[in-house]
Design an enzyme around this catalytic site. Structure first.
Site, PDB file in Angstrom:
ATOM      1  N   PRO A 253      -3.860 -11.497  10.729  1.00 57.45           N
ATOM      2  CA  PRO A 253      -4.175 -11.217  12.135  1.00 57.45           C
ATOM      3  C   PRO A 253      -4.262  -9.709  12.355  1.00 57.45           C
ATOM      4  O   PRO A 253      -3.545  -8.941  11.704  1.00 57.45           O
ATOM      5  CB  PRO A 253      -2.981 -11.802  12.890  1.00 57.45           C
ATOM      6  CG  PRO A 253      -1.898 -11.958  11.876  1.00 57.45           C
ATOM      7  CD  PRO A 253      -2.550 -12.118  10.543  1.00 57.45           C
ATOM      8  N   ASP A 254      -5.130  -9.285  13.244  1.00 52.38           N
ATOM      9  CA  ASP A 254      -5.203  -7.862  13.610  1.00 52.38           C
ATOM     10  C   ASP A 254      -4.206  -7.651  14.756  1.00 52.38           C
ATOM     11  O   ASP A 254      -4.445  -8.047  15.897  1.00 52.38           O
ATOM     12  CB  ASP A 254      -6.628  -7.496  14.033  1.00 52.38           C
ATOM     13  CG  ASP A 254      -6.767  -5.990  14.240  1.00 52.38           C
ATOM     14  OD1 ASP A 254      -5.834  -5.370  14.804  1.00 52.38           O
ATOM     15  OD2 ASP A 254      -7.800  -5.437  13.830  1.00 52.38           O
ATOM     16  N   ILE A 255      -3.077  -7.024  14.430  1.00 52.47           N
ATOM     17  CA  ILE A 255      -1.968  -6.915  15.391  1.00 52.47           C
ATOM     18  C   ILE A 255      -2.381  -6.065  16.588  1.00 52.47           C
ATOM     19  O   ILE A 255      -2.185  -6.452  17.742  1.00 52.47           O
ATOM     20  CB  ILE A 255      -0.719  -6.310  14.701  1.00 52.47           C
ATOM     21  CG1 ILE A 255      -0.337  -7.175  13.483  1.00 52.47           C
ATOM     22  CG2 ILE A 255       0.437  -6.191  15.685  1.00 52.47           C
ATOM     23  CD1 ILE A 255       0.685  -6.534  12.566  1.00 52.47           C
TER      24      ILE A 255
ATOM     25  N   LYS B 160     -13.887   2.507  15.394  1.00 58.84           N
ATOM     26  CA  LYS B 160     -12.671   1.681  15.325  1.00 58.84           C
ATOM     27  C   LYS B 160     -11.996   1.604  16.695  1.00 58.84           C
ATOM     28  O   LYS B 160     -11.510   0.559  17.111  1.00 58.84           O
ATOM     29  CB  LYS B 160     -11.717   2.271  14.286  1.00 58.84           C
ATOM     30  CG  LYS B 160     -10.643   1.322  13.825  1.00 58.84           C
ATOM     31  CD  LYS B 160      -9.898   1.846  12.600  1.00 58.84           C
ATOM     32  CE  LYS B 160     -10.620   1.482  11.303  1.00 58.84           C
ATOM     33  NZ  LYS B 160      -9.884   1.889  10.110  1.00 58.84           N
TER      34      LYS B 160
ATOM     35  N   ASP C 163      -4.928  -6.012   5.287  1.00 61.02           N
ATOM     36  CA  ASP C 163      -5.974  -6.791   5.951  1.00 61.02           C
ATOM     37  C   ASP C 163      -5.990  -8.227   5.450  1.00 61.02           C
ATOM     38  O   ASP C 163      -6.379  -9.132   6.172  1.00 61.02           O
ATOM     39  CB  ASP C 163      -7.342  -6.139   5.702  1.00 61.02           C
ATOM     40  CG  ASP C 163      -7.463  -4.821   6.470  1.00 61.02           C
ATOM     41  OD1 ASP C 163      -7.014  -4.799   7.627  1.00 61.02           O
ATOM     42  OD2 ASP C 163      -7.973  -3.840   5.905  1.00 61.02           O
TER      43      ASP C 163
ATOM     44  N   LYS D 109     -11.476  -2.003  18.444  1.00 61.97           N
ATOM     45  CA  LYS D 109     -10.130  -2.534  18.747  1.00 61.97           C
ATOM     46  C   LYS D 109      -9.846  -2.481  20.253  1.00 61.97           C
ATOM     47  O   LYS D 109      -8.782  -2.892  20.686  1.00 61.97           O
ATOM     48  CB  LYS D 109      -9.075  -1.741  17.975  1.00 61.97           C
ATOM     49  CG  LYS D 109      -9.336  -1.694  16.482  1.00 61.97           C
ATOM     50  CD  LYS D 109      -8.150  -2.091  15.659  1.00 61.97           C
ATOM     51  CE  LYS D 109      -8.523  -2.066  14.186  1.00 61.97           C
ATOM     52  NZ  LYS D 109      -7.516  -2.648  13.317  1.00 61.97           N
TER      53      LYS D 109
ATOM     54  N   ASN E 247       0.844  -1.198   0.000  1.00 61.30           N
ATOM     55  CA  ASN E 247       0.000   0.000   0.000  1.00 61.30           C
ATOM     56  C   ASN E 247       0.872   1.238   0.000  1.00 61.30           C
ATOM     57  O   ASN E 247       2.107   1.151  -0.012  1.00 61.30           O
ATOM     58  CB  ASN E 247      -0.967  -0.022   1.200  1.00 61.30           C
ATOM     59  CG  ASN E 247      -0.213  -0.089   2.515  1.00 61.30           C
ATOM     60  OD1 ASN E 247       0.543   0.811   2.857  1.00 61.30           O
ATOM     61  ND2 ASN E 247      -0.400  -1.176   3.246  1.00 61.30           N
TER      62      ASN E 247
HETATM   63  N1  CTP Z   1      -3.943  -2.792  12.373  1.00 60.57           N
HETATM   64  C1  CTP Z   1      -3.230  -3.866  12.828  1.00 60.57           C
HETATM   65  N2  CTP Z   1      -3.318  -5.071  12.199  1.00 60.57           N
HETATM   66  C2  CTP Z   1      -4.125  -5.235  11.148  1.00 60.57           C
HETATM   67  C3  CTP Z   1      -4.864  -4.136  10.657  1.00 60.57           C
HETATM   68  C4  CTP Z   1      -4.757  -2.926  11.292  1.00 60.57           C
HETATM   69  O1  CTP Z   1      -2.485  -3.721  13.813  1.00 60.57           O
HETATM   70  N3  CTP Z   1      -4.191  -6.414  10.561  1.00 60.57           N
HETATM   71  C5  CTP Z   1      -3.844  -1.509  13.091  1.00 60.57           C
HETATM   72  C6  CTP Z   1      -3.235  -0.395  12.305  1.00 60.57           C
HETATM   73  O2  CTP Z   1      -1.830  -0.342  12.534  1.00 60.57           O
HETATM   74  C7  CTP Z   1      -3.943   0.820  12.864  1.00 60.57           C
HETATM   75  C8  CTP Z   1      -5.311   0.293  13.204  1.00 60.57           C
HETATM   76  O3  CTP Z   1      -5.152  -1.108  13.361  1.00 60.57           O
HETATM   77  O4  CTP Z   1      -3.373   1.244  14.070  1.00 60.57           O
HETATM   78  C9  CTP Z   1      -6.379   0.582  12.219  1.00 60.57           C
HETATM   79  O5  CTP Z   1      -5.968   0.201  10.942  1.00 60.57           O
HETATM   80  P1  CTP Z   1      -6.932   0.387   9.697  1.00 60.57           P
HETATM   81  O6  CTP Z   1      -6.311  -0.245   8.507  1.00 60.57           O
HETATM   82  O7  CTP Z   1      -7.381   1.817   9.617  1.00 60.57           O
HETATM   83  O8  CTP Z   1      -8.189  -0.431  10.209  1.00 60.57           O
HETATM   84  P2  CTP Z   1      -8.711  -1.840   9.886  1.00 60.57           P
HETATM   85  O9  CTP Z   1      -8.776  -2.596  11.150  1.00 60.57           O
HETATM   86  O10 CTP Z   1      -7.952  -2.459   8.793  1.00 60.57           O
HETATM   87  O11 CTP Z   1     -10.200  -1.497   9.434  1.00 60.57           O
HETATM   88  P3  CTP Z   1     -10.764  -1.044   7.986  1.00 60.57           P
HETATM   89  O12 CTP Z   1      -9.782  -1.535   6.956  1.00 60.57           O
HETATM   90  O13 CTP Z   1     -12.067  -1.693   7.910  1.00 60.57           O
HETATM   91  O14 CTP Z   1     -10.864   0.444   8.039  1.00 60.57           O
END
Ligand code: CTP
Length: 397
Positions: free
Chosen positions: A308-310, A340, A280, A344, A211
């Site tokens: 995984p959502d870190i 959000k 994602d 989270k 990205n």
């Molecule tokens: N983040 C993360 N791990 C992921 C996705 C996001 O740690 N797999 C963290 C990003 O570093 C940021 C926050 O979550 O601090 C939000 O990231 P963002 O991309 O805006 O949100 P998403 O959870 O991906 O939601 P969406 O794409 O639906 O907006």
């Protein structure tokens, strides 16, 4: 203008690295400082006062007996309105003088006579054997005990042809250290872990999905946390940015690698700041070999699976650090940002206003916390990073 209004006395002692002091002078002035140069006799063998005077725009002082200061008190007057005294280059001999409180020339006398409130920062520059010599090391330890900040030295090729420790830090590194010295130490004793940059999800060995994140905001926050006195670990996705001084960096590529690196580092951290733009999804059917075009013109079909959502996984840990998330939204920031933050389960979420911020040196932020939201108007990312660090520190306290 990180040093706007600051008055810096820049002292040069003898060493080949005097040529870097010329560049440092320009960098300090570009950052808004007023620079008063003082040189030792030895320094004049390496660079002329004329050069330093032209670059600093101020007369250069060299002698304790300089008649240009009417009361003959150059050794007192020159630091009375200074915000910092910086010796770059600082020779082995000058370190010896500092360790013993010598006052046998203008520069050493200025150091001893400076008010206790004026910080002294020195950038050693010498041959590797001189640096490693036990006498030098003893003197360095001694000046550190006295509260003198020793910047570097770095390692590398030296003017004498040898290689090793003793090179003066580069002007840009010194500038960053000098700016850092002026920042309030609001995170002293804290340990901060960050993610920054994009991630890269392979399709095959030569292709992948990434990205537009440049990593600039995350690196700026890492630098600001370090300037504020924290011990900082930065897990960085692919970016060519230089590591901020004093920051420990772990390079990763994919979201899964970033997740693993974060989990291996999170123990004992006080703060976790997730600035990275994490993919994602990853390609579930990534190929071990390069995908080839076919004669029939078939296009590959990619399947995705969720990464995984870190941030959420760190926030859910039993002994979770104070977690800060970022959000880049292309619309409805105020609504999506707060949603959000709750989803989270983090106490603080930072919204980037507009996704056009990617790659830019400026940004505009909204902070979301339990009390609502607050706007941080458009400014340099580094300035915003310092404001954010102050906000985090206030919440930790
Ligand atoms: N983040 C993360 N791990 C992921 C996705 C996001 O740690 N797999 C963290 C990003 O570093 C940021 C926050 O979550 O601090 C939000 O990231 P963002 O991309 O805006 O949100 P998403 O959870 O991906 O939601 P969406 O794409 O639906 O907006």
């Amino acid at each position: 203008m990180d040093l706007a209004g600051k008055r810096i006395v820049l002292g040069l002692s003898g060493g080949v690295a005097c040529y870097k002091a010329a560049e440092l002078t320009r960098a300090l002035i570009r950052s808004g400082a007023r620079v008063q140069v003082v040189m030792t006799d030895a320094a004049e063998h390496f660079i002329t006062p004329v050069t330093m005077q032209a670059l600093s725009g101020q007369p250069v002082y060299r002698s304790q007996w300089d008649a240009r200061i009417d009361n003959n008190m150059a050794h007192i007057d020159l630091t009375r309105d200074a915000d910092a005294l910086v010796i770059a280059p600082c020779s082995a001999d000058f370190i010896f003088k500092l360790a013993h409180g010598a006052c046998d020339d203008l520069l050493s006398t200025l150091c001893v006579a400076r008010p206790a409130s004026v910080p002294l920062l020195v950038a050693p520059a010498m041959n590797v054997e001189m640096w490693l010599n036990p006498a030098t090391q003893r003197n360095v330890a001694r000046i550190r005990e006295d509260g003198i900040r020793v910047l570097g030295p770095g390692a590398g090729e030296q003017a004498c042809g040898e290689t090793g420790m003793g090179r003066m830090l580069e002007p840009e590194q010194l500038l960053a250290e000098i700016i850092a010295a002026f920042q309030p130490k609001v995170l002293a004793g804290k340990r901060v872990l960050l993610t920054a940059g994009p991630t890269f999800e392979p399709i095959d060995p030569v292709r992948g999905i990434t990205n537009l994140s440049s990593g600039k905001m995350g690196f700026a926050v890492a630098r600001a946390a370090r300037e504020a006195g924290a011990e900082v670990t930065l897990v960085a996705g692919p970016t060519a940015l230089a590591t901020p001084s004093g920051v420990r960096r772990i390079d990763v590529r994919s979201a899964r690698e970033m997740h693993e690196a974060v989990l291996s580092q999170v123990d004992g951290k006080d703060v976790f700041i997730a600035v990275a733009a994490v993919a994602d999804w990853r390609v579930a059917n990534a190929s071990a070999q390069k995908l080839k075009k076919t004669a029939a013109g078939d296009v590959p079909s990619l399947q995705f699976e969720q990464n995984p959502d870190i941030l959420a996984s760190v926030a859910a840990l039993p002994a979770a650090p104070y977690c800060v998330g970022f959000a880049a939204e292309s619309e409805n920031l105020l609504q999506y940002g707060e949603e959000k933050r709750r989803r989270k389960k983090v106490p603080l979420l930072v919204g980037n206003i507009g996704h056009a911020t990617f790659g830019s040196d400026e940004n505009e932020l909204v902070l979301f916390d339990q009390d609502g939201h607050r706007h941080l108007p458009r400014a340099a990312k580094q300035a915003l990073a310092r404001l954010l660090v102050a906000e985090i520190a206030a919440r930790l306290a």
